[in-house]
Design a protein around this motif. Structure first.
Motif, PDB file in Angstrom:
ATOM      1  N   PHE A   1       0.847  -1.202   0.000  1.00 13.72           N
ATOM      2  CA  PHE A   1       0.000   0.000   0.000  1.00 13.72           C
ATOM      3  C   PHE A   1       0.881   1.250   0.000  1.00 13.72           C
ATOM      4  O   PHE A   1       1.969   1.245   0.571  1.00 13.72           O
ATOM      5  N   PRO A   2       0.417   2.318  -0.640  1.00 14.88           N
ATOM      6  CA  PRO A   2      -0.908   2.494  -1.259  1.00 14.88           C
ATOM      7  C   PRO A   2      -0.998   2.021  -2.710  1.00 14.88           C
ATOM      8  O   PRO A   2      -2.055   2.108  -3.314  1.00 14.88           O
TER       9      PRO A   2
ATOM     10  N   LEU B   1      -3.941  -0.054  -3.995  1.00 13.81           N
ATOM     11  CA  LEU B   1      -5.248   0.610  -4.054  1.00 13.81           C
ATOM     12  C   LEU B   1      -5.548   1.160  -5.441  1.00 13.81           C
ATOM     13  O   LEU B   1      -6.711   1.398  -5.786  1.00 13.81           O
TER      14      LEU B   1
ATOM     15  N   LEU C   1      -8.192  -0.684  -7.536  1.00 15.42           N
ATOM     16  CA  LEU C   1      -9.616  -0.700  -7.195  1.00 15.42           C
ATOM     17  C   LEU C   1     -10.507  -0.474  -8.407  1.00 15.42           C
ATOM     18  O   LEU C   1     -11.689  -0.824  -8.391  1.00 15.42           O
TER      19      LEU C   1
ATOM     20  N   ALA D   1      -6.740  -4.938   2.687  1.00 13.45           N
ATOM     21  CA  ALA D   1      -6.600  -3.705   3.478  1.00 13.45           C
ATOM     22  C   ALA D   1      -7.290  -3.856   4.834  1.00 13.45           C
ATOM     23  O   ALA D   1      -6.750  -3.448   5.872  1.00 13.45           O
TER      24      ALA D   1
ATOM     25  N   ALA E   1      -6.728   2.630   3.098  1.00 16.78           N
ATOM     26  CA  ALA E   1      -7.570   3.437   2.202  1.00 16.78           C
ATOM     27  C   ALA E   1      -8.201   4.627   2.927  1.00 16.78           C
ATOM     28  O   ALA E   1      -9.195   5.180   2.450  1.00 16.78           O
TER      29      ALA E   1
ATOM     30  N   ARG F   1      -9.062   7.608   1.028  1.00 19.05           N
ATOM     31  CA  ARG F   1     -10.021   7.399  -0.057  1.00 19.05           C
ATOM     32  C   ARG F   1     -11.417   7.115   0.473  1.00 19.05           C
ATOM     33  O   ARG F   1     -12.255   6.548  -0.236  1.00 19.05           O
TER      34      ARG F   1
END
Length: 510
Positions: free
Chosen positions: A151-152, A155, A158, A171, A185, A188
């Motif tokens: 991460f990130p 992500l 997605l 996550a 996340a 987000r």
């Protein structure tokens, strides 16, 4: 011919010219691969990574590597792992097993290899959904998740529908496993809330206007399944993130009919401090399909005191376990209409050193064509028996499941069509013994063995009653009258009961 003395790189070069590259050659190639040392495998990978084109021969030869590399993954060198990453970068999305290549990188446990896997997965995920998810599965088993390379960057995947649920699951797992102090996340949250709102709106539309045409129904069912899978992960993530902008879409999810999704939405809202949802979550433990999940969330949120004790007993948990099993796609796909506890007892069970709590249930599905039901077990195994054995004694039901469950080379049977010549003398002898004991119209159906004790199951008539007779080489015979229902038990059930009776008697000193 393929010789174990031929070097692997030379063999690879030769097989690239093989015409045809048939199944026997591929089997021999894979057998040779299992004998190769790590240096030889690395050299072949180096050759493959330098290829300028990838034909069907190369693809098949490459695919044979994955079963060999997988068990070696934790000890592969950084050079070998870098070659695998390069192979995927060049050919991965064109390979049917491209996801397996990335999975080997993940299984290595090495930070650099996992970082390379994440980069390739996000940049060019395998086109097949299962292959796309496969590389992430090993990360759930790591004692220490290398969060800094996962991460990130992960992500960014997605946007891929096949990847999004697995990314969110990982996550969420990172938070629960203590790998991170803040949800990956977190930044987000608003984006995820908007995504949940869109998915819930689509699911609500499908609930309100179910399609009538068969083709539309199949497509809609897949949409619902995909939507529920993503929405469940989103609910959990938004609850862990703690962003208040998620309240509205979570409340909307709570209005849908799907019990699993409602449970997730209630847990997320309870995590955000909503008292009504906390109470609703505790009440959901009454539903066997979501009972285990509701209890787990209640324990996470320190709401155990709100749970009704009736739904936290071992028998209630066994019912929930069995109901979830019924609802799996590989089983019935949805929970039974009812599930009634018939018996519970503690038994020594095949395959376990310690006694196990065993639970027998009678399950029923109410369907447009009538009632469908049978007997199921939870505890040492989860299994349903749909043949008509509901009136068998409880002890025989346990024996039936125990005989089915045992996995031993000396407990086996063969149907009549598969009798070997060496069995036929025993079959004729057993049939004659049945005749001597008064049975008529004997038709052999199954020959079995139980730790050296042979037995025969045959169709037979006893007086005016037709049924199934079982006899072993000690001359012990038993008879079950034929059933007239749509799902009568057969020779295999009698064999499993015979084996199970003796196993349970031996294990439990009965």
């Amino acid at each position: 011919m393929i010789s174990s003395l031929e070097s692997l790189p030379d063999l690879f070069a030769r097989l690239r010219q093989a015409d045809p590259l048939n199944a026997s050659i591929l089997r021999a190639w894979q057998a040779r691969l299992t004998q190769a040392d790590d240096a030889e495998l690395t050299e072949v990978l180096r050759t493959m990574a330098a290829l300028t084109d990838l034909g069907y021969r190369e693809e098949h030869l490459l695919a044979a590597l994955w079963p060999v590399l997988t068990p070696r993954a934790p000890r592969l060198t950084p050079e070998t792992l870098a070659l695998l990453a390069k192979l995927y970068e060049r050919w991965g999305t064109n390979l049917a097993g491209g996801g397996e290549l990335l999975r080997v990188l993940a299984m290595s446990g090495q930070t650099a290899a996992i970082g390379a896997m994440i980069e390739q997965l996000v940049a060019a995920p395998p086109p097949q959904a299962e292959q796309a998810v496969a590389p992430l599965v090993p990360l759930f088993r790591l004692k220490k998740l290398p969060v800094e390379v996962v991460f990130p960057r992960l992500l960014d995947g997605l946007a891929e529908p096949a990847l999004a649920p697995a990314i969110l699951d990982l996550a969420n797992y990172a938070v629960r496993g203590g790998h991170v102090s803040q949800h990956p996340a977190h930044a987000r949250g608003k984006q995820l809330a908007a995504l949940l709102a869109g998915v819930v709106a689509q699911l609500k539309t499908l609930e309100g206007r179910p399609p009538s045409e068969e083709a539309e129904l199949t497509a809609a069912a897949q949409q619902v399944q995909d939507g529920i899978t993503l929405a469940v992960c989103l609910c959990d993530a938004l609850g862990l993130i703690g962003d208040s902008t998620a309240i509205a879409p979570l409340e909307a999810a709570l209005e849908l009919k799907h019990r699993r999704l409602r449970c997730e939405a209630a847990a997320a809202l309870a995590r955000l401090g909503d008292e009504r949802s906390a109470e609703l979550l505790a009440q959901m433990a009454a539903e066997p399909l979501v009972r285990l999940r509701a209890i787990r969330y209640a324990e996470e949120l320190n709401l155990e005191d709100r749970l009704d004790p009736r739904f936290t007993t071992p028998a209630a948990l066994a019912e929930a376990q069995l109901t979830c099993w019924f609802a799996e796609p590989g089983q019935f796909g949805f929970p039974p209409t009812s599930c009634e506890l018939l018996d519970t007892r503690t038994l020594y069970w095949p395959g376990y050193a310690e006694p196990r709590e065993c639970y027998l249930f009678r399950f029923v599905y109410q369907q447009p064509g009538g009632e469908y039901g049978g007997i199921a077990i939870a505890g040492p195994l989860t299994m349903a028996q749909a043949t008509d054995v509901v009136d068998w004694p409880v002890e025989d039901l346990y024996a039936l499941f125990a005989g089915w469950h045992v996995d031993h080379p000396e407990v086996e049977y063969r149907p009549f069509e598969a009798f070997e010549p060496e069995h036929r003398d025993s079959v004729e002898r057993f049939a004659a013994e049945l005749a001597d004991q008064g049975f008529e119209e004997i038709i052999p159906r199954l020959w079995g063995g139980y730790f050296g004790n042979e037995l025969l199951v045959a169709e037979a008539r006893q007086g005016r009653i037709e049924g199934l007779a079982l006899i072993d080489n000690e001359g012990r015979a038993e008879f079950e009258p034929r059933r007239s229902g749509p799902r009568p038990f057969g020779p295999a059930e009698l064999f499993h009961r015979y084996a199970g009776r003796r196993l349970l008697a031996q294990f439990n000193n009965a």
